[in-house]
Design an enzyme around this catalytic site. Structure first.
Site, PDB file in Angstrom:
ATOM      1  CE  LYS A   1      -3.957  -2.329   2.178  1.00 17.31           C
ATOM      2  NZ  LYS A   1      -5.000  -2.260   3.247  1.00 17.31           N
TER       3      LYS A   1
ATOM      4  CE1 TYR B   1      -9.458  -3.054   0.378  1.00 19.41           C
ATOM      5  CE2 TYR B   1      -8.529  -1.271  -0.928  1.00 19.41           C
ATOM      6  CZ  TYR B   1      -8.367  -2.370  -0.093  1.00 19.41           C
ATOM      7  OH  TYR B   1      -7.101  -2.770   0.281  1.00 19.41           O
TER       8      TYR B   1
ATOM      9  CG  ASN C   1      -3.786  -2.276   6.728  1.00 25.23           C
ATOM     10  OD1 ASN C   1      -3.641  -1.933   5.558  1.00 25.23           O
ATOM     11  ND2 ASN C   1      -4.822  -2.983   7.147  1.00 25.23           N
TER      12      ASN C   1
ATOM     13  CG  HIS D   1      -5.313  -6.337  -0.502  1.00 29.43           C
ATOM     14  ND1 HIS D   1      -6.549  -6.320   0.086  1.00 29.43           N
ATOM     15  CD2 HIS D   1      -5.387  -7.233  -1.522  1.00 29.43           C
ATOM     16  CE1 HIS D   1      -7.341  -7.177  -0.556  1.00 29.43           C
ATOM     17  NE2 HIS D   1      -6.662  -7.732  -1.545  1.00 29.43           N
TER      18      HIS D   1
ATOM     19  CD  GLU E   1      -8.842  -8.985  -4.001  1.00 29.12           C
ATOM     20  OE1 GLU E   1      -9.718  -8.703  -3.174  1.00 29.12           O
ATOM     21  OE2 GLU E   1      -7.710  -9.418  -3.672  1.00 29.12           O
TER      22      GLU E   1
HETATM   23  P1  ATP Z   1      -7.150  -5.917   3.130  1.00 30.44           P
HETATM   24  O1  ATP Z   1      -8.466  -6.224   2.450  1.00 30.44           O
HETATM   25  O2  ATP Z   1      -6.590  -4.561   2.779  1.00 30.44           O
HETATM   26  O3  ATP Z   1      -6.151  -7.019   2.988  1.00 30.44           O
HETATM   27  P2  ATP Z   1      -8.199  -6.869   5.605  1.00 30.44           P
HETATM   28  O4  ATP Z   1      -8.793  -7.958   4.793  1.00 30.44           O
HETATM   29  O5  ATP Z   1      -7.285  -7.256   6.738  1.00 30.44           O
HETATM   30  O6  ATP Z   1      -7.409  -5.840   4.713  1.00 30.44           O
HETATM   31  P3  ATP Z   1     -10.761  -5.559   5.550  1.00 30.44           P
HETATM   32  O7  ATP Z   1     -11.777  -5.777   6.599  1.00 30.44           O
HETATM   33  O8  ATP Z   1     -10.928  -6.200   4.210  1.00 30.44           O
HETATM   34  O9  ATP Z   1      -9.328  -5.939   6.192  1.00 30.44           O
HETATM   35  O10 ATP Z   1     -10.616  -3.994   5.377  1.00 30.44           O
HETATM   36  C1  ATP Z   1     -10.019  -3.461   4.201  1.00 30.44           C
HETATM   37  C2  ATP Z   1      -9.130  -2.290   4.578  1.00 30.44           C
HETATM   38  O11 ATP Z   1      -9.945  -1.235   5.080  1.00 30.44           O
HETATM   39  C3  ATP Z   1      -8.136  -2.573   5.709  1.00 30.44           C
HETATM   40  O12 ATP Z   1      -6.942  -3.160   5.276  1.00 30.44           O
HETATM   41  C4  ATP Z   1      -7.890  -1.184   6.235  1.00 30.44           C
HETATM   42  O13 ATP Z   1      -6.949  -0.503   5.398  1.00 30.44           O
HETATM   43  C5  ATP Z   1      -9.248  -0.542   6.099  1.00 30.44           C
HETATM   44  N1  ATP Z   1     -10.004  -0.666   7.344  1.00 30.44           N
HETATM   45  C6  ATP Z   1     -10.646  -1.748   7.817  1.00 30.44           C
HETATM   46  N2  ATP Z   1     -11.218  -1.509   9.002  1.00 30.44           N
HETATM   47  C7  ATP Z   1     -10.925  -0.216   9.292  1.00 30.44           C
HETATM   48  C8  ATP Z   1     -11.218   0.650  10.374  1.00 30.44           C
HETATM   49  N3  ATP Z   1     -11.956   0.242  11.424  1.00 30.44           N
HETATM   50  N4  ATP Z   1     -10.731   1.909  10.326  1.00 30.44           N
HETATM   51  C9  ATP Z   1      -9.999   2.342   9.282  1.00 30.44           C
HETATM   52  N5  ATP Z   1      -9.685   1.571   8.222  1.00 30.44           N
HETATM   53  C10 ATP Z   1     -10.135   0.315   8.220  1.00 30.44           C
HETATM   54 MG    MG Z   2      -9.944  -7.584   3.060  1.00 31.43          MG
END
Ligand code: ATP
Ligand code: MG
Length: 139
Positions: A11, A51, A114, A117, A128
């Protein structure tokens, strides 16, 4: 059934902070083969589409803004049980909860920024991968 492909993005935070090399090294050391890879930048429409599952969540606007804020590295990774094993390697969404040594524990700043992804299912890994790469870009 366990699939053998997942899609990752390094990211904008991790690219800005100079962690591309260290993250790719950790990924390949863990036994993943890179079968497609590019440095690219998502448009707002791209990030909203990628997303879309989160569009009703309160963090959606911030997520789109962050994911479009600079270049990312997108890559398709291959390994047995790729989706599950990669999510173990990256750690919890919130880096404060990520196990020591995971990519998010090492390189992520916050739940929003974070570092990486990882696909959450074999089906989404395929969707994807197709989102980021044309057939001639996959090896
Ligand atoms: P990713 O899909 O990016 O691998 P993930 O599967 O661990 O992450 P998801 O629940 O799919 O988590 O959320 C997608 C992204 O949205 C997260 O990686 C984070 O960047 C953001 N996100 C998720 N929850 C929060 C939150 N509570 N506050 C801010 N950003 C969030
Ligand atoms: Mg995710």
């Amino acid at each position: 059934m366990a699939g053998n492909k997942t899609l990752t993005m390094i990211k904008p935070d991790a690219v800005r902070d100079g962690h591309i090399g260290a993250i790719l090294n950790q990924i390949t050391e863990a036994g993943f083969r890179i079968s497609a890879m590019k440095l690219t930048q998502l448009s707002t429409a791209d990030a909203e589409a990628f997303y879309a599952v989160h569009k009703e969540r309160p963090f959606f606007g911030g997520l789109v803004e962050f994911m479009t804020s600079g270049p990312i590295v997108a890559a398709v990774l291959e390994k047995d049980n790729a989706v599950e094993d990669f999510r173990m390697l990256i750690g919890a969404t919130n880096p404060a909860e990520a196990d020591e040594g995971t990519i998010r524990a090492r390189f992520a700043k916050s739940i929003g920024e974070n570092a990486v992804h990882g696909s959450d299912s074999n089906e989404n890994a395929q969707v994807e991968g197709d989102f980021h790469f044309a057939g001639r870009e996959k090896f």
